[in-house]
Scaffold this active site. Structure first.
Site, PDB file in Angstrom:
ATOM      1  N   SER A 158     -55.634  15.963  -4.229  1.00 47.14           N
ATOM      2  CA  SER A 158     -56.351  14.739  -4.512  1.00 47.14           C
ATOM      3  C   SER A 158     -57.776  14.820  -3.969  1.00 47.14           C
ATOM      4  CB  SER A 158     -55.564  13.554  -3.934  1.00 47.14           C
ATOM      5  OG  SER A 158     -55.885  12.362  -4.596  1.00 47.14           O
TER       6      SER A 158
ATOM      7  N   ASP B  51     -49.893  12.627 -14.382  1.00 48.29           N
ATOM      8  CA  ASP B  51     -50.742  12.016 -13.361  1.00 48.29           C
ATOM      9  C   ASP B  51     -51.684  11.010 -14.018  1.00 48.29           C
ATOM     10  OD1 ASP B  51     -52.396  11.377 -11.233  1.00 48.29           O
ATOM     11  OD2 ASP B  51     -52.546  13.437 -10.501  1.00 48.29           O
TER      12      ASP B  51
ATOM     13  N   HIS C 159     -48.761  12.181  -9.569  1.00 51.94           N
ATOM     14  CA  HIS C 159     -49.693  12.613  -8.513  1.00 51.94           C
ATOM     15  C   HIS C 159     -48.874  13.160  -7.329  1.00 51.94           C
ATOM     16  CE1 HIS C 159     -53.831  12.603  -7.174  1.00 51.94           C
ATOM     17  NE2 HIS C 159     -53.529  11.975  -6.054  1.00 51.94           N
TER      18      HIS C 159
END
Length: 640
Positions: free
Chosen positions: A198, A308, A336
């Site tokens: 991320s 995602d 995610h």
């Protein structure tokens, strides 16, 4: 010693062992690393590893206090290597989360001992790799945890923090101990690999795009490649109702309390530089790493979830396709999620080999193996020699007998063919797809009919729409839908395709305050009758350029090409592929100021997809979608 010389020393010292039982005299220097079964083996004590904090000068003064900002780099490295004068490579993760949300499925934070030295290093990298001859360096981004400066959400300060630490590890930047004494990284070989999920992986992308020497590889997991595409999409702002998501709000949530007090100027720049209308401004251009992909010299091992909806697949697709370096790719069906939590043993082994190859210089051939590993069905993976599919197919919507419904195929419709929808900001892609055989005023839908063979779509698609609005504002959405029964990872459910179990597995060495044990996970699945496989959004007011928008002239035709997210998906034989065009996508895009009716010229509207076979428009009945087999509504996910 430079990297090349260090590799030469390592080659002289390396032990290639069938088993690790050969006695070594107590007075002998340890090997730089040892190999068994093609991978480096533990030769150093984790319990005795050196732990230290270094303040690295970024060369910027983002908080404008008259002094250049310093960021904290917490280091753990083998003590035996240091005593023997052996230089070691570095695995580095730069993150804004070490003092707030934490890292990994268990939200680990950095911890410190009674002397305020680094004690707990989040994730397993230190436990696993330090005994094998690596150092691990965890960097607090500027404006977070203990670092000085300001968090500027993907901007110069953020990239400078990561780059400065790489420079320090290569002798090109200044580092300081807590007391202010200058310290050199004379223990570092200069070979650095950055990793992270991320935001952390996003920093790795940004630092790699500077071309900084010494950065040998990056492993971006679910990472952003352009911050514009995290907050905006071809002129449309992401958000809920009329409220766009803004970078300043994200920064304020993550920055340290101290930074919140001193960084008002940065907050103001974030507000002023990110207009709600979705135009591309200098703020967004500065945070676009794709434009500098040609500068990347590091190899790239990218991981992303096909499901995602936080850091969408658009980021992976455009970054991947712009790179010209050795690359490896994993695409899962998750949302995610870190690969440590959906394919743990294979991930640790593959990551181990990747770092061995690019940081220790072990010629294990991993770069010559199949480029991509794709999860086709839950826990069923296939290997592909290359990615994406190079062939492109153009599909056209053909009008049908009912308004707003038709077929999708390779034949261009007759001039004058048209359809219309009325933007309903209260509905989104789930609503549009639910009844494929029924007209709906808020969307138009074009169905291929049952496919005669499998259709493999792999890469980034785009759509060209010629549309005439009834009001001065109009937003567009386009989605590709696979209609047909399937069991998939439940990437829209809790856990985004995984659930956490009560058992643990351990990955590396341990010591008080930092163990390598993490709770195991299991795959969660769901049965569906449809799946949205690619999405795109645009503001028709940006039809000419993303840098400037203006009011539209009602009744006038505007032609606009915009992007659909990358994917890798096989639409099986017998399933239907459909294209849906609509307006506001509830839960994703904000609504226009004056939603209205949009007329679509079908003869000048087409979608271009990377595919290995060409679907033919069929005359079969529309697919049946049971309400209990609809995917759930997407929910906002936290960016970490």
């Amino acid at each position: 010693m430079n990297w090349s010389a260090s590799r030469g020393l390592a080659a002289l010292l390396v032990l290639v062992l069938g088993v690790l039982t050969i006695p070594v005299p107590a007075t002998a220097a340890p090997p730089a690393f040892a190999i068994r079964d093609g991978v480096s083996q533990p030769v150093y004590s984790y319990a005795e590893a050196i732990r230290e904090r270094v303040w690295v000068d970024t060369g910027l003064d983002a908080d404008r206090d008259g002094r250049t900002d310093r960021v904290v780099a917490d280091v753990i490295r083998p003590a035996e290597a240091a005593r023997a004068g052996i230089e070691v490579p570095v695995i580095m993760e730069a993150s804004p989360y070490y003092g707030n949300l934490g890292r990994g499925n268990e939200s680990e934070l950095k911890t410190y001992d009674a002397q305020d030295r680094p004690l707990g290093f989040p994730l397993f990298y230190d436990n696993y790799f330090v005994p094998r001859g690596y150092a691990v360096v965890l960097v607090d981004l500027a404006g977070t945890n203990r670092s000085q400066g300001c968090l500027d959400v993907g901007g110069r300060a953020e990239v400078a923090a990561g780059k400065a630490v790489v420079d320090w590890l290569n002798g090109r930047a200044a580092g300081y101990r807590d007391g202010g004494e200058q310290v050199r990284a004379d223990w570092s070989s200069g070979a650095v690999g950055m990793i992270g999920k991320s935001w952390d992986g996003t920093v790795a992308n940004g630092v790699a795009a500077t071309g900084v020497p010494g950065l040998r590889t990056i492993v971006p997991i679910a990472a952003i490649s352009s911050w514009y595409d995290y907050f905006r999409s071809d002129g449309v702002a992401f958000g809920y109702g009329p409220y766009p998501r803004q970078p300043v709000n994200l920064g304020r949530r993550i920055e340290s309390p101290e930074a919140a007090k001193r960084c008002s100027a940065v907050h103001r720049e974030l507000i002023e530089g990110a207009p709600a209308n979705g135009d591309v401004t200098p703020l967004w251009t500065e945070r676009d790493y794709v434009r500098d992909a040609s500068k990347v010299r590091a190899s790239v091992f990218a991981v992303h979830g096909l499901g995602d909806l936080n850091v969408k697949m658009r980021h992976l697709g455009q970054w991947w396709e712009a790179l010209r370096v050795p690359r490896k790719l994993w695409l899962s069906q998750t949302g995610h999620v870190d690969p440590f939590d959906f394919r743990r043993a294979e991930w640790v082994h593959t990551l181990h080999r990747w770092f061995d190859r690019w940081l220790l210089g072990i010629n294990n051939g991993i770069e010559r193996e199949p480029m991509a590993s794709i999860e086709r069905a839950p826990d069923q993976w296939v290997q592909q020699r290359s990615w994406p599919v190079s062939e492109k197919t153009t599909l056209w919507p053909q009008p049908g007998a009912q308004p707003g419904l038709g077929t999708l195929g390779t034949e261009r419709p007759e001039p004058g063919s048209a359809a219309a929808f009325t933007d309903d900001p209260g509905k989104g892609s789930r609503d549009w797809a639910a009844r494929p055989g029924e007209p709906a005023p808020e969307r138009v839908l074009y169905d291929s009919g049952p496919l005669s063979s499998d259709l493999h779509i792999a890469g980034s698609s785009s759509i060209t729409v010629t549309a005439s609005p009834s009001t001065p504002t109009a937003h567009l959405s386009a989605v590709l839908v696979d209609y047909g029964p399937a069991t998939i990872r439940d990437y829209l459910g809790p856990g985004e395709g995984i659930r956490t179990l009560g058992t643990e597995s351990c990955w590396g060495a341990t010591r008080p305050g930092d163990d390598p044990c993490y709770r195991n996970t299991a795959t969660t699945t769901t049965a569906v009758d449809l799946e949205v496989i690619s999405r795109g959004w645009a503001d028709l007011a940006n039809h000419a350029t993303l840098r400037e928008s203006g009011p539209l002239e009602p009744g006038r035709d505007y032609r606009m090409t915009f992007r659909l997210s990358a994917t890798d998906h096989v639409v099986p034989r017998g399933h239907h592929l459909a294209l849906i065009i609509a307006g506001t996508d509830r839960g994703f895009s904000v609504s226009p100021a004056e939603p209205g009716t949009v007329r679509v010229d079908l003869s000048r509207t087409s979608v271009r997809i990377p595919a290995t076979t060409t679907p033919r428009a069929g005359s079969g009945p529309p697919p049946v979608v049971r309400p209990d087999r609809l995917p759930p509504l997407p929910t906002g996910t936290e960016f970490r």
